[in-house]
Design a protein around this motif. Structure first.
Motif, PDB file in Angstrom:
ATOM      1  N   ASP A  91       0.849  -1.190   0.000  1.00  0.00           N
ATOM      2  CA  ASP A  91       0.000   0.000   0.000  1.00  0.00           C
ATOM      3  C   ASP A  91       0.888   1.245   0.000  1.00  0.00           C
ATOM      4  O   ASP A  91       2.067   1.156   0.358  1.00  0.00           O
TER       5      ASP A  91
ATOM      6  N   VAL B  13      -3.933  -4.842  12.243  1.00  0.00           N
ATOM      7  CA  VAL B  13      -4.043  -5.981  11.333  1.00  0.00           C
ATOM      8  C   VAL B  13      -3.208  -5.797  10.068  1.00  0.00           C
ATOM      9  O   VAL B  13      -3.067  -4.699   9.551  1.00  0.00           O
ATOM     10  N   SER B  14      -2.672  -6.908   9.590  1.00  0.00           N
ATOM     11  CA  SER B  14      -2.157  -6.980   8.226  1.00  0.00           C
ATOM     12  C   SER B  14      -2.510  -8.373   7.709  1.00  0.00           C
ATOM     13  O   SER B  14      -2.407  -9.356   8.455  1.00  0.00           O
TER      14      SER B  14
ATOM     15  N   VAL C 169      -1.027 -10.375   5.731  1.00  0.00           N
ATOM     16  CA  VAL C 169       0.080 -11.340   5.705  1.00  0.00           C
ATOM     17  C   VAL C 169       0.226 -12.041   7.055  1.00  0.00           C
ATOM     18  O   VAL C 169       0.329 -13.276   7.128  1.00  0.00           O
TER      19      VAL C 169
ATOM     20  N   ALA D  64      -5.742 -18.524   1.839  1.00  0.00           N
ATOM     21  CA  ALA D  64      -6.478 -17.850   2.919  1.00  0.00           C
ATOM     22  C   ALA D  64      -7.323 -16.764   2.271  1.00  0.00           C
ATOM     23  O   ALA D  64      -6.793 -15.789   1.750  1.00  0.00           O
ATOM     24  N   ARG D  65      -8.624 -16.965   2.298  1.00  0.00           N
ATOM     25  CA  ARG D  65      -9.534 -16.111   1.529  1.00  0.00           C
ATOM     26  C   ARG D  65     -10.492 -15.358   2.452  1.00  0.00           C
ATOM     27  O   ARG D  65     -10.967 -15.916   3.438  1.00  0.00           O
TER      28      ARG D  65
ATOM     29  N   LYS E  67     -13.718 -11.966   7.453  1.00  0.00           N
ATOM     30  CA  LYS E  67     -15.039 -11.613   6.905  1.00  0.00           C
ATOM     31  C   LYS E  67     -15.988 -12.812   6.984  1.00  0.00           C
ATOM     32  O   LYS E  67     -15.593 -13.914   7.352  1.00  0.00           O
TER      33      LYS E  67
ATOM     34  N   VAL F  35      -4.773 -14.411   0.295  1.00  0.00           N
ATOM     35  CA  VAL F  35      -3.359 -14.567   0.610  1.00  0.00           C
ATOM     36  C   VAL F  35      -3.042 -16.023   0.270  1.00  0.00           C
ATOM     37  O   VAL F  35      -3.790 -16.930   0.654  1.00  0.00           O
TER      38      VAL F  35
END
Ligand code: SAM
Length: 281
Positions: free
Chosen positions: A93, A115-116, A118, A188-189, A193, A222
């Motif tokens: 970013d 949060v990140s 990765v 990892a999707r 959420k 990810v």
């Protein structure tokens, strides 16, 4: 005496609004200005936490010019909070240019961690986390993407990639081509959420899984790949050494085919390696 402002680098959620930290809210409520990647995108988050601080945009296309304005404000002693659309600013970013210049000018740069994607993915993927290599987004073009994957072929650390939904199947196809069917990976999707999914398996299993349900190709991804086994690493290194010698004397196809016979290494892998290591005129 010269006053110096403070630049806060503030992490925001990657999907679940409740992942905002108390400190992030406090800082964003009290700074003079928020520099946001996309002010419209961040509005619901800021509203949700009652943050009424004025904001302006800082994104990939105006970063340098906007940073100059922000540096002047820091020079005047203002406090600025930098946020991106999701997660930690500067991690795939915008913000690097501003942070570099702010530090060089002697301004205080304060991280407000959170949060990140990765780290979120690594924390639950079940792959080694003691060492990892974060690769962010791979090149969009297939040739350049395969070349980078080939360069990482012998990496023994866990590999972590970001990918967009329209390229997820192409990415897994390229990984299959370069790393073979059996290399273990995790997709990892939609982390944090409603449709969060963390699916592990060999690359061939992951491809079937993606193909079986197009819903799994939607959202944010990810992709984590298990590092190369050290033993495999050694024999691969030997195969590359043999191939290097053959490439000096023979055309690529012939050199690869001979190297496969001599070393027992995988043809696809050697071919990709050859393509990324021969110098083009
Ligand atoms: N700054 C962000 C961070 O700290 O993770 C990353 C921003 S980058 C432009 C966006 C990419 O991060 C997405 O394309 C995806 O690869 C990854 N990402 C962001 N949110 C995600 C989520 N909720 N689940 C999975 N991947 C996510």
């Amino acid at each position: 005496m010269m006053t110096s402002g403070i630049l806060y680098i503030v992490a925001t959620p990657i999907g679940n609004l409740a992942d905002m930290t108390f400190r992030a809210v406090q800082v964003l409520q009290t700074v003079d200005l928020i520099a946001a990647e996309d002010t419209r995108h961040s509005r619901p988050l800021l509203q949700h936490y009652g943050i009424q601080t004025p904001s302006l945009s800082l994104h990939a296309h105006n970063e340098q010019q906007r940073s100059q304005e922000l540096l002047e404000k820091l020079q005047q002693g203002q406090k600025i909070g930098l946020i991106s659309d999701a997660g930690t600013p500067l991690i795939s970013d915008p913000g690097f240019y501003l942070v570099e210049k702010a530090r060089a000018a002697g301004h205080k740069v304060v991280p407000i961690p959170g949060v990140s994607a990765v780290i979120t993915a690594l924390s639950a993927a079940g792959l080694p986390t003691d060492k990892f290599s974060f690769e962010g987004f791979l090149p969009a073009k297939a040739g350049a993407r395969q070349k980078r994957l080939t360069e990482l072929q012998q990496e023994i650390r866990t590999l972590v990639f970001y990918e967009a939904p329209h390229r997820i199947t192409d990415l897994i196809d390229d990984m299959l081509l370069v790393y073979g069917n059996e290399r273990y990976g995790v997709i990892a999707r939609e982390l944090t959420k409603q449709f969060e999914t963390i699916q592990g398996g060999s690359l061939i299993e992951l491809r079937s899984w993606l193909q079986a349900d197009s819903n799994q190709q939607r959202g944010e991804f990810v992709v984590l790949i298990k590092g190369c086994e050290p033993l495999q690493n050694e024999s691969q290194h030997e195969a590359h050494e043999v191939l290097k010698i053959l490439l000096a004397e023979l055309p690529v196809k012939q050199a690869v085919s001979l190297a496969v016979k001599l070393t027992g290494a995988k043809k696809n892998e050697l071919y990709q390696w050859a393509l990324s290591h021969i110098s083009t005129p």
